[in-house]
Design an enzyme around this catalytic site. Structure first.
Site, PDB file in Angstrom:
ATOM      1  N   ALA A 118      -5.002  40.351  54.058  1.00  0.00           N
ATOM      2  CA  ALA A 118      -4.374  41.651  53.785  1.00  0.00           C
ATOM      3  C   ALA A 118      -5.338  42.609  53.095  1.00  0.00           C
ATOM      4  O   ALA A 118      -5.911  42.301  52.062  1.00  0.00           O
ATOM      5  CB  ALA A 118      -3.127  41.468  52.930  1.00  0.00           C
TER       6      ALA A 118
ATOM      7  N   HIS B 213       0.260  35.690  40.363  1.00  0.00           N
ATOM      8  CA  HIS B 213       0.410  37.142  40.471  1.00  0.00           C
ATOM      9  C   HIS B 213       1.687  37.593  39.750  1.00  0.00           C
ATOM     10  O   HIS B 213       1.673  38.571  38.988  1.00  0.00           O
ATOM     11  CB  HIS B 213       0.467  37.512  41.956  1.00  0.00           C
ATOM     12  CG  HIS B 213       0.345  38.973  42.226  1.00  0.00           C
ATOM     13  ND1 HIS B 213      -0.391  39.475  43.269  1.00  0.00           N
ATOM     14  CD2 HIS B 213       0.886  40.063  41.614  1.00  0.00           C
ATOM     15  CE1 HIS B 213      -0.309  40.787  43.283  1.00  0.00           C
ATOM     16  NE2 HIS B 213       0.470  41.172  42.287  1.00  0.00           N
TER      17      HIS B 213
ATOM     18  N   ARG C 278      -7.645  32.262  43.554  1.00  0.00           N
ATOM     19  CA  ARG C 278      -8.693  33.129  43.053  1.00  0.00           C
ATOM     20  C   ARG C 278      -8.410  33.543  41.606  1.00  0.00           C
ATOM     21  O   ARG C 278      -7.247  33.715  41.265  1.00  0.00           O
ATOM     22  CB  ARG C 278      -8.779  34.395  43.923  1.00  0.00           C
ATOM     23  CG  ARG C 278      -9.019  34.141  45.398  1.00  0.00           C
ATOM     24  CD  ARG C 278      -8.784  35.447  46.144  1.00  0.00           C
ATOM     25  NE  ARG C 278      -8.985  35.299  47.560  1.00  0.00           N
ATOM     26  CZ  ARG C 278      -8.189  35.815  48.489  1.00  0.00           C
ATOM     27  NH1 ARG C 278      -7.117  36.507  48.140  1.00  0.00           N
ATOM     28  NH2 ARG C 278      -8.442  35.654  49.768  1.00  0.00           N
TER      29      ARG C 278
ATOM     30  N   ASP D  73     -11.128  42.623  49.442  1.00  0.00           N
ATOM     31  CA  ASP D  73     -10.812  43.963  48.934  1.00  0.00           C
ATOM     32  C   ASP D  73     -10.273  43.942  47.518  1.00  0.00           C
ATOM     33  O   ASP D  73      -9.898  44.989  46.988  1.00  0.00           O
ATOM     34  CB  ASP D  73      -9.786  44.638  49.856  1.00  0.00           C
ATOM     35  CG  ASP D  73      -8.451  43.905  49.863  1.00  0.00           C
ATOM     36  OD1 ASP D  73      -7.450  44.462  49.388  1.00  0.00           O
ATOM     37  OD2 ASP D  73      -8.408  42.759  50.351  1.00  0.00           O
TER      38      ASP D  73
ATOM     39  N   LYS E  68       0.379  33.750  44.603  1.00  0.00           N
ATOM     40  CA  LYS E  68       1.555  34.575  44.332  1.00  0.00           C
ATOM     41  C   LYS E  68       2.262  34.227  43.026  1.00  0.00           C
ATOM     42  O   LYS E  68       2.736  35.113  42.320  1.00  0.00           O
ATOM     43  CB  LYS E  68       2.534  34.495  45.516  1.00  0.00           C
ATOM     44  CG  LYS E  68       1.964  35.023  46.824  1.00  0.00           C
ATOM     45  CD  LYS E  68       1.356  36.409  46.663  1.00  0.00           C
ATOM     46  CE  LYS E  68       0.777  36.943  47.969  1.00  0.00           C
ATOM     47  NZ  LYS E  68      -0.512  37.564  47.816  1.00  0.00           N
TER      48      LYS E  68
ATOM     49  N   MET F 177      -3.664  41.718  42.471  1.00  0.00           N
ATOM     50  CA  MET F 177      -3.716  41.392  43.900  1.00  0.00           C
ATOM     51  C   MET F 177      -4.905  40.494  44.219  1.00  0.00           C
ATOM     52  O   MET F 177      -6.005  40.685  43.732  1.00  0.00           O
ATOM     53  CB  MET F 177      -3.782  42.660  44.736  1.00  0.00           C
ATOM     54  CG  MET F 177      -3.374  42.447  46.194  1.00  0.00           C
ATOM     55  SD  MET F 177      -1.601  42.064  46.355  1.00  0.00           S
ATOM     56  CE  MET F 177      -0.873  43.670  46.062  1.00  0.00           C
TER      57      MET F 177
ATOM     58  N   ASP G  22     -11.155  37.698  53.814  1.00  0.00           N
ATOM     59  CA  ASP G  22      -9.803  37.839  53.286  1.00  0.00           C
ATOM     60  C   ASP G  22      -8.905  38.383  54.408  1.00  0.00           C
ATOM     61  O   ASP G  22      -9.397  38.826  55.455  1.00  0.00           O
ATOM     62  CB  ASP G  22      -9.838  38.804  52.098  1.00  0.00           C
ATOM     63  CG  ASP G  22      -8.460  39.100  51.546  1.00  0.00           C
ATOM     64  OD1 ASP G  22      -7.737  38.137  51.231  1.00  0.00           O
ATOM     65  OD2 ASP G  22      -8.109  40.284  51.440  1.00  0.00           O
TER      66      ASP G  22
ATOM     67  N   ALA H  43       2.130  46.283  40.394  1.00  0.00           N
ATOM     68  CA  ALA H  43       2.221  45.217  41.386  1.00  0.00           C
ATOM     69  C   ALA H  43       0.874  44.929  42.021  1.00  0.00           C
ATOM     70  O   ALA H  43       0.567  43.782  42.376  1.00  0.00           O
ATOM     71  CB  ALA H  43       3.237  45.586  42.467  1.00  0.00           C
TER      72      ALA H  43
END
Length: 275
Positions: free
Chosen positions: A21, A63, A167, A193, A60, A56, A19, A52
């Site tokens: 970020a 999200h 994902r 993460d 987007k 994650m 991954d 927010a």
């Protein structure tokens, strides 16, 4: 066939899908969370950093929809807009989000300590290196350029915008495997993460290694993380580890610097893929 640096055929783990970020760049995965908060604020709705960060790892647009589904956010949207959240609103917030993300991304593209050394170890060990991200292709072009200037380059890069489903669907991982020509999934370790990133790894049938300290679940930049009292830092990392294990991670490490040890533990047979 994958060869080690001494020309020997490699068995065991032969590819790593990393991954970005929170895992390899942007300690704390700070750029996406701050941008989602600001994008909703510009539409008159207050969103906390915790809200927010919750989804994650997703694409987007998905999200944004997940944030809007939060009861307090939905209520805030109805109060601000005079109606419930609808599909066109995803587009409106996404159009606000993208330029904000692009404007700040260069400030959050620092390679996480240990990433360059880990990459060198992977290459010397004959392990091919791919990657996946919830970022768009346009944003990742800038992130990858910055990372390359810091000595971090991968062989394959897949974005959520390349697929109809991000994902926890496994498609980005499968495409990395195809491009790297590595199979079966048991020869691949996916490192992420986020909860949905770990779920994607399990859905793909690969090894799943979670990142606790530098990632989204602790959610602090490096300086803020290091300035925490030892007890609080330990508690936050432990909580992140527990959530990643609950999501299905086979192993959890604090940062990408621990990946060589994790791979060695997997290859030793001390970690079971199922169970």
């Amino acid at each position: 066939m994958t060869l080690t640096c001494d020309g020997q055929e490699r068995h065991g783990i032969r590819a790593a899908v990393l991954d970005w970020a929170g895992t390899t760049v942007d300690f704390g995965s700070c750029a996406p969370a701050a941008t989602f908060v600001e994008a909703f604020r510009r539409h008159g709705v207050a969103v906390t950093h915790a809200q927010a960060r919750g989804p994650m790892g997703m694409a987007k647009r998905a999200h944004i929809a997940a944030i809007a589904d939060e009861p307090t956010v939905a209520a805030g949207w109805a109060a601000a807009q005079g109606r419930g959240f609808a599909e066109p609103d995803i587009d409106a917030i996404y159009e606000t989000f993208l330029p904000l993300q692009e404007a700040c991304i260069d400030d959050f593209s620092g390679v996480i300590p240990g990433a360059v050394a880990t990459l060198a170890w992977l290459r010397a060990s004959g392990i091919r290196v791919g990657s996946s991200t919830g970022y768009t292709t346009a944003i990742m072009e800038r992130v990858m350029r910055s990372a390359a200037e810091q000595g971090f380059e991968v062989e394959a890069m897949l974005c959520s915008s390349d697929f109809a489903q991000g994902r926890p669907a496994p498609w980005m991982i499968f495409e990395n495997m195809r491009r790297l020509d590595v199979f079966p999934p048991s020869a691949v370790v996916t490192v992420d993460d986020t909860v949905v990133g770990i779920e994607a790894a399990r859905n793909a049938g690969t090894w799943a290694v979670g990142i606790s300290a530098t990632g989204n679940l602790v959610g602090l930049g490096q300086a803020d993380f290091e300035n925490l009292p030892d007890r609080e830092r330990g508690e936050r990392v432990s909580t992140a580890k527990r959530r990643l294990l609950e999501a299905g991670a086979h192993l959890v490490i604090e940062s990408i610097a621990g990946l060589p040890g994790a791979i060695q533990e997997i290859e030793s047979g001390r970690v079971a893929m199922e169970g």
